[in-house]
Design an enzyme around this catalytic site. Structure first.
Site, PDB file in Angstrom:
ATOM      1  N   GLU A 138      -3.661  -3.214  -2.888  1.00  0.00           N
ATOM      2  CA  GLU A 138      -3.597  -1.769  -2.655  1.00  0.00           C
ATOM      3  C   GLU A 138      -3.487  -1.001  -3.981  1.00  0.00           C
ATOM      4  O   GLU A 138      -2.702  -1.385  -4.861  1.00  0.00           O
ATOM      5  CB  GLU A 138      -2.370  -1.471  -1.786  1.00  0.00           C
ATOM      6  CG  GLU A 138      -2.224  -0.008  -1.369  1.00  0.00           C
ATOM      7  CD  GLU A 138      -0.912   0.239  -0.625  1.00  0.00           C
ATOM      8  OE1 GLU A 138       0.012  -0.597  -0.726  1.00  0.00           O
ATOM      9  OE2 GLU A 138      -0.804   1.287   0.052  1.00  0.00           O
ATOM     10  N   LYS A 157      -5.062   5.555   5.226  1.00  0.00           N
ATOM     11  CA  LYS A 157      -3.835   4.886   5.710  1.00  0.00           C
ATOM     12  C   LYS A 157      -3.101   5.764   6.728  1.00  0.00           C
ATOM     13  O   LYS A 157      -2.766   6.921   6.447  1.00  0.00           O
ATOM     14  CB  LYS A 157      -2.947   4.600   4.501  1.00  0.00           C
ATOM     15  CG  LYS A 157      -1.687   3.814   4.783  1.00  0.00           C
ATOM     16  CD  LYS A 157      -1.007   3.469   3.440  1.00  0.00           C
ATOM     17  CE  LYS A 157       0.246   2.654   3.600  1.00  0.00           C
ATOM     18  NZ  LYS A 157       0.769   2.209   2.268  1.00  0.00           N
ATOM     19  N   CYS A 181      -1.682  -1.800   3.775  1.00  0.00           N
ATOM     20  CA  CYS A 181      -0.263  -2.085   3.560  1.00  0.00           C
ATOM     21  C   CYS A 181       0.595  -1.798   4.794  1.00  0.00           C
ATOM     22  O   CYS A 181       0.515  -2.538   5.754  1.00  0.00           O
ATOM     23  CB  CYS A 181       0.228  -1.335   2.320  1.00  0.00           C
ATOM     24  SG  CYS A 181       1.785  -2.013   1.660  1.00  0.00           S
TER      25      CYS A 181
END
Lengths: 288, 288
Positions: B40, B113, B150
């Protein structure tokens, strides 16, 4: 601090399963267990190996079921929470049902298995309606307990919903083992990893109680692989059994400490329900 | 048979992260990888340790981002699928974004995200809007690939939705390690168990690529724990790395065989969307 001890049991089906189950509940309770999990449909052999008309006669109403009656008295005597899995009949509907018995023997309610498997050796769609209760949790003498049944344990949605409803421990009575038509397939690690994932993703302990022993049905045979276990709130195995020894294992959790840990880790804070609509579809819905 | 080789990489942030990342992609590709996952926000240190105004200047538009441009050319040269994680700015909004690059260098699209963490050392809510794209999958030269970022990896909903949309492999670029204010907390097993659970519950391989090395920010310090890994479709670890060695690991999956296995096991047949409404709530909704 609110320590609760949970036990997972396992045994082979035989001539008197109520007695076998009672003996394990007594052992677990005398070693300090507050919640004792028995395996799925423990009153009889796992009758779903083949689709056979005769086995519908095993079903009873909730009110008539001998195991529920028997274990209500035992729960009260031993002051333990006891979920009882049984084959339920109501009018023309048949369910794979769990009755949640509190530590004073009270029947808190029932859950009807939502996800019904079907495949060689596991012909459950022949016997059971798909459960209509939705996923359930109950406030017991030893915490808010969620329980679902066997195949439900493979579905993250079931675990998540019980935890959204505040479940502090998840229980899964189970009957799983070898595959009659696929002797090379051993699902035990896959099975366990699914449930450890639910524990980790929900920061909530999971208990699974599975049969052991070999049961024959005409030309089919299943050897149930036991390996009953308890996973802690990070999904790590806290206690487990082998694939053939009857008995129980136990683990103790401080449910207050787990609640603090859940809120600090942020998983229930950071969810995005507005993005989860596709969960309510079978195929993802609109193309992406 | 449709064999696809996926690789997870890891390295410590340093003076020239683009070069470090390129070297790993070249190594993985030369050993046969078709899809190579980088960690990431790999262009820079993990700048989210503390909420600091100055780091917003690291954000770029998709069109201007140097890593996306750089790795589009590399993807085309090496014929590999490359997801690139970067800090995206668009007007007044800032996102933790992933650009999916196909093996011909084409930009297939972006994912922003969805789940944004917040806690000491991981002040992402200071920097990032919550992503607005929903969960995404892309038809690449090497299969239908789902990717999230993540903290998304902790949410069963994200994995499930990508798989409902037909994802054949799930990718999670990651930056996770020690907790600056809680040195006793080591989440690496918890972290991995969550994702192995997604693999098991969706019968779909999962790849996670995490940083290594120690990064300092004022009085805070995080040692990223690497342990990048690839889980197979039953959730078992197929390949993994330690917590400090840079490099990559790879695993090969027959995506056609996995599709056959998924449909035979029945998990996607036996779902009950009509019972999953509570997933769309934060607190379970109506009492049960």
């Amino acid at each position: 601090m609110r320590n609760v001890t949970v036990a997972a049991t396992q045994f082979a089906s035989g001539a008197n399963n109520i007695d076998a189950a009672e003996a394990l509940v007594r052992s677990a309770a005398s070693s300090g267990a507050n919640i004792v999990l028995l395996q799925e449909l423990f009153e009889t052999n796992y009758f779903c190996q083949k689709p056979l008309e005769k086995y519908f006669s095993l079903a009873t109403t909730l009110e008539e079921n001998p195991a529920v009656r028997h274990f209500q008295a035992l729960a009260r005597e031993l002051h333990v929470v006891l979920p009882v899995s049984f084959f339920e009949r109501r009018n023309n509907a048949y369910y794979n049902t769990l009755a949640m018995l509190d530590a004073d023997g009270a029947l808190l309610g029932t859950y009807r298995k939502s996800h019904i498997p079907d495949g060689a050796g596991y012909s459950e769609k022949f016997y059971f309606n798909s459960g209509d209760t939705g996923f359930r949790v109950w406030d017991t003498a030893f915490g808010r307990v969620g329980a679902a049944v066997c195949w439900d344990q493979w579905f993250p949605e079931a675990a998540r919903i019980m935890c959204l409803h505040g479940a502090e421990i998840l229980l899964y009575p189970t009957a799983i083992g070898s595959e009659p038509l696929n002797p090379l397939l051993d699902s035990r690690k896959h099975w366990r990893t699914c449930m450890c994932g639910h524990a980790a993703a929900n920061l909530t302990p999971v208990v699974a109680s599975n049969r052991i022993g070999t049961e024959r049905e005409e030309d089919f045979e299943i050897t149930f692989y036991g390996t009953s276990f308890i996973a802690d709130a990070s999904g790590q195995v806290a206690a487990d059994m082998d694939d053939s020894t009857p008995g129980f294992v136990a683990a103790t959790f401080d449910l207050d400490a787990l609640q603090i840990r859940r809120r600090a880790w942020g998983l229930f804070r950071d969810r995005r329900p507005e993005l989860y609509g596709a969960i309510l579809t079978l195929d993802g819905g609109a193309n992406v």
